[in-house]
Design an enzyme around this catalytic site. Structure first.
Site, mmCIF file in Angstrom:
data_model
loop_
_atom_site.group_PDB
_atom_site.id
_atom_site.type_symbol
_atom_site.label_atom_id
_atom_site.label_comp_id
_atom_site.label_asym_id
_atom_site.label_seq_id
_atom_site.Cartn_x
_atom_site.Cartn_y
_atom_site.Cartn_z
ATOM 1 N N GLY A 1 -4.018 -4.964 3.268
ATOM 2 C CA GLY A 1 -3.895 -4.893 1.703
ATOM 3 C C GLY A 1 -3.495 -6.183 1.289
ATOM 4 N N SER A 2 -4.452 -6.915 1.267
ATOM 5 C CA SER A 2 -4.338 -8.450 0.768
ATOM 6 C C SER A 2 -4.347 -8.096 -0.841
ATOM 7 C CB SER A 2 -5.484 -9.366 1.199
ATOM 8 O OG SER A 2 -6.742 -8.869 1.241
ATOM 9 N N SER A 3 -5.190 -7.277 -1.240
ATOM 10 C CA SER A 3 -5.471 -7.069 -2.854
ATOM 11 C C SER A 3 -4.189 -6.809 -3.401
ATOM 12 C CB SER A 3 -6.547 -6.240 -3.256
ATOM 13 O OG SER A 3 -7.716 -6.418 -2.324
ATOM 14 N N GLY B 1 -7.657 -4.647 7.009
ATOM 15 C CA GLY B 1 -7.241 -3.616 5.965
ATOM 16 C C GLY B 1 -5.787 -3.548 5.870
ATOM 17 N N ALA C 1 -0.925 -6.710 -2.111
ATOM 18 C CA ALA C 1 -0.004 -7.831 -1.952
ATOM 19 C C ALA C 1 -0.004 -8.922 -3.038
ATOM 20 C CB ALA C 1 0.046 -8.236 -0.494
ATOM 21 N N ASP D 1 -0.395 1.263 -0.572
ATOM 22 C CA ASP D 1 -0.106 -0.211 -0.316
ATOM 23 C C ASP D 1 0.727 -0.856 -1.236
ATOM 24 O OD1 ASP D 1 -2.290 0.348 -2.097
ATOM 25 O OD2 ASP D 1 -3.762 -0.643 -0.859
#
Ligand code: MEV
Length: 316
Positions: A107-109, A105, A111, A152
């Site tokens: 926070g790829s979405s 988790g 970023a 995030d």
């Protein structure tokens, strides 16, 4: 061609409470996402995202409003929001590259959304302050995911360690170095499912959950001072208190609890889950990293090496 990168994040205090108008403290980590973007001469948008098996996903500008597969939804939402807000359009080549697995988790979405919007602002020569970048990125993420505090996104943009209140009502940079060890349980958790589970509890028992969130707010507020002073003993105690409240909220798991107690037995200052819970990662505060890492591994955790407080979004 413009290339932009942005860091992932780890929540140190206040997860879940931050969805309900309370603060959290979040630090940016040195696992970065990057997006390369350029205009095309035709009206096509072509997306490549190898880490989620997307190869030459192609559609026309007019199809931006359509539903797109989950793997590209944050990129398409970012582009659509940008074109609508700034009244521009163009065909685009977009490719993403991730240094971190979307399993964690980190926070790829968020970023990838931040990178796409920053790259668009460069390519179309539209000046955006960090707060404007935050606002449009937050809208793009909410369009896809419907829920979330935006912490995030702020972490990806501002980097460092920040004190953040829901929706960007406060974004305050704190000092940087917080020595953390990260243990992954091996269990992928879905943030939206956990946010909705907490929402269910809030609907059933508002008073009790509000009280938990008020206590979490107190912890985040107190932690600001100790982060600034780098008082690890006091911070560790607050982490342990925060973890108790997260357990009460029902988002910790047996696996997380095992890794947390193994690290505490190895003498760390404090430990807690980080993020939505339900699996995913725990963090332990310590200056004796190796000892803590060994204990976490022995208890079945996977160590993810990270540096905290790193630089936010940047053009490469
Ligand atoms: C997830 O990493 C943290 C939550 O507080 C969700 C959010 O703030 O968007 C559970």
């Amino acid at each position: 061609m413009i290339k932009v990168s942005a860091p992932g994040k780890l929540v140190i205090f206040g997860e879940h409470a931050v969805v309900y108008n309370r603060p959290c403290i979040v630090t940016a980590v040195n696992h970065r996402m990057s997006v390369s973007l350029d205009k095309r001469k035709d009206d096509k948008i072509v997306i490549n995202a190898p880490e989620v098996d997307v190869k030459n996903y192609t559609f026309t500008i007019n199809e931006l409003k359509k539903d797109h597969p989950r793997q590209v939804a944050f990129v398409t939402s970012a582009i659509r929001n940008f074109f609508e807000k700034y009244k521009v359009k163009s065909g685009l080549d977009v490719s993403t590259k991730s240094e971190f697995s979307s399993k964690f988790g980190f926070g790829s979405s968020s970023a990838v959304t931040v990178c796409t919007l920053k790259a668009l602002s460069e390519v179309f020569k539209i000046k955006m302050s960090n707060k404007e970048l935050f606002d449009i990125s937050y809208k793009a993420v909410l369009d896809v995911q419907k829920v979330g505090s935006g912490f995030d996104i702020a972490s990806s943009i501002y980097g460092g360690t920040i004190y953040f209140v829901t929706g960007g009502k406060a974004i305050k940079p704190l000092s940087k170095n917080i020595p953390l060890v990260i243990g992954y349980t091996g269990i992928k958790a879905d943030t939206v499912t956990l946010i909705n589970m907490v929402k269910g509890k809030m609907n059933e028992n508002k008073e009790e959950i509000e009280e938990i969130f008020d206590k979490m707010k107190e912890i985040s507020d107190k932690a600001v001072e100790f982060v600034e002073k780098e008082d690890l003993i006091a911070l560790g105690k607050l982490m342990n208190e925060n973890q108790k409240l997260l357990s009460k909220l029902g988002v910790s798991t047996k696996e997380l609890d095992n890794l947390i107690s193994a690290s505490l037995k190895a003498g760390v200052y404090g430990a807690k889950l980080s993020g939505a819970g339900g699996g995913d990662c725990m963090i332990a505060l310590t200056n004796q990293k190796e000892k803590a890492e060994k204990a976490i591994q022995k208890a079945g955790g996977i160590i993810i090496p990270v540096e905290t407080g790193v630089e936010g979004v940047r053009i490469e």
